[in-house]
Motif scaffolding. Structure first.
Motif, short mmCIF file in Angstrom:
data_model
loop_
_atom_site.label_atom_id
_atom_site.label_comp_id
_atom_site.label_asym_id
_atom_site.label_seq_id
_atom_site.Cartn_x
_atom_site.Cartn_y
_atom_site.Cartn_z
N PRO A 81 -8.68 13.91 -5.55
CA PRO A 81 -9.38 15.19 -5.37
C PRO A 81 -10.58 15.12 -4.29
O PRO A 81 -11.20 14.02 -4.06
CB PRO A 81 -9.87 15.69 -6.78
N ALA A 82 -10.59 16.13 -3.77
CA ALA A 82 -11.71 16.49 -2.61
C ALA A 82 -12.86 15.89 -3.50
O ALA A 82 -13.39 16.68 -4.41
CB ALA A 82 -11.59 17.68 -1.90
N GLY A 83 -13.81 15.12 -2.60
CA GLY A 83 -15.04 14.98 -3.22
C GLY A 83 -14.95 13.69 -4.12
O GLY A 83 -15.99 13.67 -4.65
N ALA A 84 -13.90 13.19 -4.15
CA ALA A 84 -13.97 11.98 -4.92
C ALA A 84 -15.11 10.95 -4.46
O ALA A 84 -15.51 10.90 -3.30
CB ALA A 84 -12.46 11.11 -4.96
N GLY A 85 -15.47 10.38 -5.42
CA GLY A 85 -16.79 9.35 -4.99
C GLY A 85 -16.60 8.58 -4.01
O GLY A 85 -15.36 7.88 -3.85
N GLY A 86 -17.56 8.06 -3.39
CA GLY A 86 -17.48 7.29 -2.31
C GLY A 86 -16.98 5.57 -2.84
O GLY A 86 -16.81 5.44 -3.78
N GLY A 87 -17.04 4.75 -1.69
CA GLY A 87 -16.78 3.34 -2.19
C GLY A 87 -15.30 3.00 -1.84
O GLY A 87 -14.56 3.66 -0.84
N THR A 125 -12.18 5.24 -0.35
CA THR A 125 -11.72 6.45 -0.91
C THR A 125 -11.64 7.53 0.14
O THR A 125 -10.96 8.60 0.01
CB THR A 125 -12.82 6.88 -1.98
N ALA A 126 -12.44 7.47 1.11
CA ALA A 126 -12.53 8.47 2.29
C ALA A 126 -10.91 8.68 2.84
O ALA A 126 -10.65 9.60 3.24
CB ALA A 126 -13.41 8.16 3.71
N GLU A 127 -10.25 7.52 2.78
CA GLU A 127 -8.85 7.58 3.40
C GLU A 127 -7.76 8.28 2.26
O GLU A 127 -6.87 8.55 2.74
CB GLU A 127 -8.50 6.38 3.63
N GLY A 185 -6.26 15.87 2.09
CA GLY A 185 -6.49 16.33 3.09
C GLY A 185 -6.75 15.20 4.26
O GLY A 185 -6.78 15.49 5.51
N ALA A 186 -7.27 14.00 3.99
CA ALA A 186 -7.63 12.95 4.90
C ALA A 186 -6.23 12.61 5.73
O ALA A 186 -5.03 12.51 5.06
CB ALA A 186 -7.82 11.78 4.01
N GLY A 187 -6.36 12.44 6.98
CA GLY A 187 -5.11 12.14 7.80
C GLY A 187 -4.42 13.35 7.71
O GLY A 187 -3.06 13.26 8.23
N GLY A 188 -4.55 14.72 7.46
CA GLY A 188 -3.80 15.63 7.53
C GLY A 188 -2.79 16.02 6.35
O GLY A 188 -1.94 16.58 6.31
N ASN A 189 -2.96 14.98 5.31
CA ASN A 189 -1.88 15.03 4.29
C ASN A 189 -2.53 15.40 2.91
O ASN A 189 -3.84 15.00 2.48
CB ASN A 189 -1.56 13.34 4.10
N ALA A 190 -1.68 16.50 2.39
CA ALA A 190 -2.30 17.18 1.23
C ALA A 190 -2.12 16.31 0.02
O ALA A 190 -2.87 16.64 -1.04
CB ALA A 190 -1.49 18.36 1.08
N ARG A 202 0.83 -1.23 0.08
CA ARG A 202 0.03 -0.05 0.16
C ARG A 202 0.83 1.38 -0.02
O ARG A 202 0.46 2.22 -0.40
CB ARG A 202 -0.94 0.00 1.22
N THR A 203 2.01 1.30 0.43
CA THR A 203 2.92 2.33 0.61
C THR A 203 3.58 2.64 -0.82
O THR A 203 4.64 3.71 -0.70
CB THR A 203 3.87 2.41 1.69
N VAL A 204 3.61 2.00 -1.81
CA VAL A 204 4.61 1.99 -2.86
C VAL A 204 4.13 3.39 -3.33
O VAL A 204 2.97 3.91 -3.66
CB VAL A 204 3.88 1.33 -3.94
N HIS A 205 5.36 4.16 -3.49
CA HIS A 205 5.24 5.59 -3.77
C HIS A 205 4.48 6.65 -2.63
O HIS A 205 5.18 7.49 -2.52
CB HIS A 205 4.79 6.00 -5.12
N HIS A 206 3.40 6.27 -2.39
CA HIS A 206 2.71 7.18 -1.29
C HIS A 206 1.52 6.19 -0.95
O HIS A 206 0.87 5.68 -1.89
CB HIS A 206 2.30 8.40 -2.04
N PRO A 207 0.99 6.34 0.21
CA PRO A 207 -0.05 5.41 0.71
C PRO A 207 -1.43 5.76 -0.07
O PRO A 207 -2.30 5.17 0.06
CB PRO A 207 -0.02 5.40 2.19
N LYS A 208 -1.25 7.08 -0.40
CA LYS A 208 -2.59 7.72 -0.80
C LYS A 208 -2.66 7.90 -2.34
O LYS A 208 -3.66 8.16 -2.84
CB LYS A 208 -3.04 9.09 -0.07
#
Length: 480
Positions: free
Chosen positions: A429-435, A414-416, A420-425, A367-373
């Motif tokens: 994109p903000a508002g990306a679909g749920g699921g 996707t909420a993770e 901005g999630a977790g204080g991480n920029a 999950r951390t490849v390049h960046h967890p998000k």
């Protein structure tokens, strides 16, 4: 009489002092010189004083031996009107008597002794002799060095080096390298980015010499170059990106062991000539023929040591098959896959005892490849070591099952992942679909099997941007 460049009429004998059989038959040469009904001409390949009991001619330059295909000494040839009629090699009394027409040769000698290899076919000499007596068939531009110029420093000064010393690509070495492939030296292998230069087998052989390859490595270098010079791999983009990526070459098949590649302990590291020089030769072609140099088109912000060479073999006996097999090639095929990747990152798991536990552990690291998000945009190769692979083998998991189980554990809410999630920029994109969304694209997680018998350490190789805007892996069979 003899024709220009031909052998003199009569009997011609080629010997060398450094041959026990040649020394054995010296009395026979004296016997022939005094008893044959035709002239006898003796050529010596090494010691001009040998044989002392018979007049002879100096062939220490080996021109006579080369031009007349002397493969074994002693060789006896009967020549009539400048043409060879017959020959015999080694010492076999009945054959010598038949070819020379003289009976009772060497009565005190054993009837038979095998000969020795001719100096004109010595592997250390043959390529130089070919250049000397046949002229070079190479088309590449010659570079002359001054008599006091250090050849190794000259390669640095001309900008051809990747930062390490190079083997000077003399004509002899290049011709020897070309012996490693059945392809014609002037066949075009690929159009090499970024300058889009047509590159022949000969040019690849020159780079292979400079990298330190053996001739048997050349087909692997050629295949790797063909693979990276495709639209799918996008070598120009791999060079131009500021990410620290370069070609990673994953090799498999019986040929990897035949040429001495390392797939076991330290497979991804130093110490193996084939692994290091195959990858290095590819990079030298891209650098010196294609023009892909750091500071030019190569814009990597940091780079990684694998850009010198990142090439390894998959270990035979994989419990889940090879990467090439999974990508469509038949089992047992000599093949390679090129992947635009960064350096390997170790995954440590010394406590998982079941396939399920290990899958969760590996997925956490993947999950951390390049960046967890960051998801879907980057592929990866998971290199599984034998001890970790045994966990999956014990559970009966094959390639597809392992990938499926890992992907199941890489479904992320996707909420993770949003900005901005977790204080991480970083993130979606903000508002990306749920699921939920998977870390990797459907075919973006690949497996390879390598490493030593002991050690619970696997590795992940993160890739560059995937798909049409980045690079796709390319798999090719290796053709001699």
């Amino acid at each position: 009489m003899s024709q220009p460049g031909g052998l003199p009429d009569g009997l011609v004998v080629v010997v060398k002092q450094d041959c026990a059989t040649c020394r054995l038959v010296e009395p026979v040469l004296a016997q022939l010189a005094g008893g044959a009904d035709v002239p006898v001409t003796v050529y010596t390949q090494d010691d001009p004083a040998f044989p002392a009991s018979v007049e002879h001619l100096d062939d220490t330059e080996l021109e006579v031996s080369w031009r007349h295909d002397i493969e074994t000494v002693p060789t006896v040839i009967r020549v009539v009107d400048g043409r060879e009629v017959e020959r015999t090699v080694g010492w076999l009394r009945p054959e010598w008597e038949r070819v020379t027409g003289v009976d009772g040769l060497g009565p005190e000698l054993p009837e038979h002794r095998p000969g020795c290899g001719s100096l004109s076919v010595d592997p250390d000499l043959v390529d130089g002799l070919r250049v000397k007596f046949e002229g070079s068939s190479l088309h590449s531009r010659r570079v002359s060095l001054a008599s006091q110029e250090d050849e190794f420093e000259a390669l640095f000064m001309r900008g051809w080096s990747d930062g390490l010393p190079l083997v000077p690509p003399t004509e002899e070495r290049v011709l020897r390298m070309l012996g490693g492939t059945t392809r014609d030296p002037q066949d075009v292998v690929a159009v090499v980015p970024p300058d889009l230069v047509e590159t022949t087998v000969e040019k690849v052989a020159i780079a292979a010499v400079m990298a330190g390859c053996l001739p048997e490595y050349l087909p692997w270098v050629i295949t790797a170059l063909e693979a990276v010079c495709t639209d799918e791999f996008n070598m120009h983009g791999v060079l131009a990106t500021t990410m620290p990526v370069g070609p990673v070459i994953v090799c498999s098949g019986p040929g990897t062991e035949a040429i001495g590649m390392n797939s076991r302990g330290n497979a991804l590291g130093q110490g193996n000539r084939a692994n290091l020089t195959i990858g290095r030769a590819l990079q030298l072609v891209v650098r010196n023929v294609g023009g892909g140099r750091p500071g030019g088109v190569d814009r990597a912000a940091l780079g990684n040591p694998g850009k010198l060479s990142f090439c390894f073999a998959e270990r035979p006996g994989s419990p889940f098959g090879t990467l090439a097999e999974h990508r469509g090639l038949a089992p047992g095929t000599d093949a390679l896959t090129v992947f635009a990747g960064e350096g390997p990152r170790s995954i440590v798991d010394q406590k998982s005892r079941t396939a399920d536990e290990l899958a969760w552990s590996l997925a956490s690291c993947l999950r951390t490849v390049h960046h967890p998000k960051l998801v879907q945009g980057f592929d990866a190769i998971l290199v599984i070591c034998p001890e970790h692979a045994s966990r999956f083998a014990d559970a009966g998991w094959g390639y597809d099952r392992i990938v499926a189980e890992l992907r199941d554990r890489l479904e992320i809410d996707t909420a993770e992942l949003v900005v901005g999630a977790g204080g991480n920029a970083e993130g979606l994109p903000a508002g990306a679909g749920g699921g939920r969304i998977n870390k990797f694209a459907p075919d973006g997680l690949m497996l390879a099997y390598a490493g030593g018998d002991a050690g619970l350490f696997s590795a992940v190789i993160g890739g560059w941007v995937n798909g049409s805007v980045g690079a796709r892996p390319v798999t090719r069979a290796v053709i001699p």
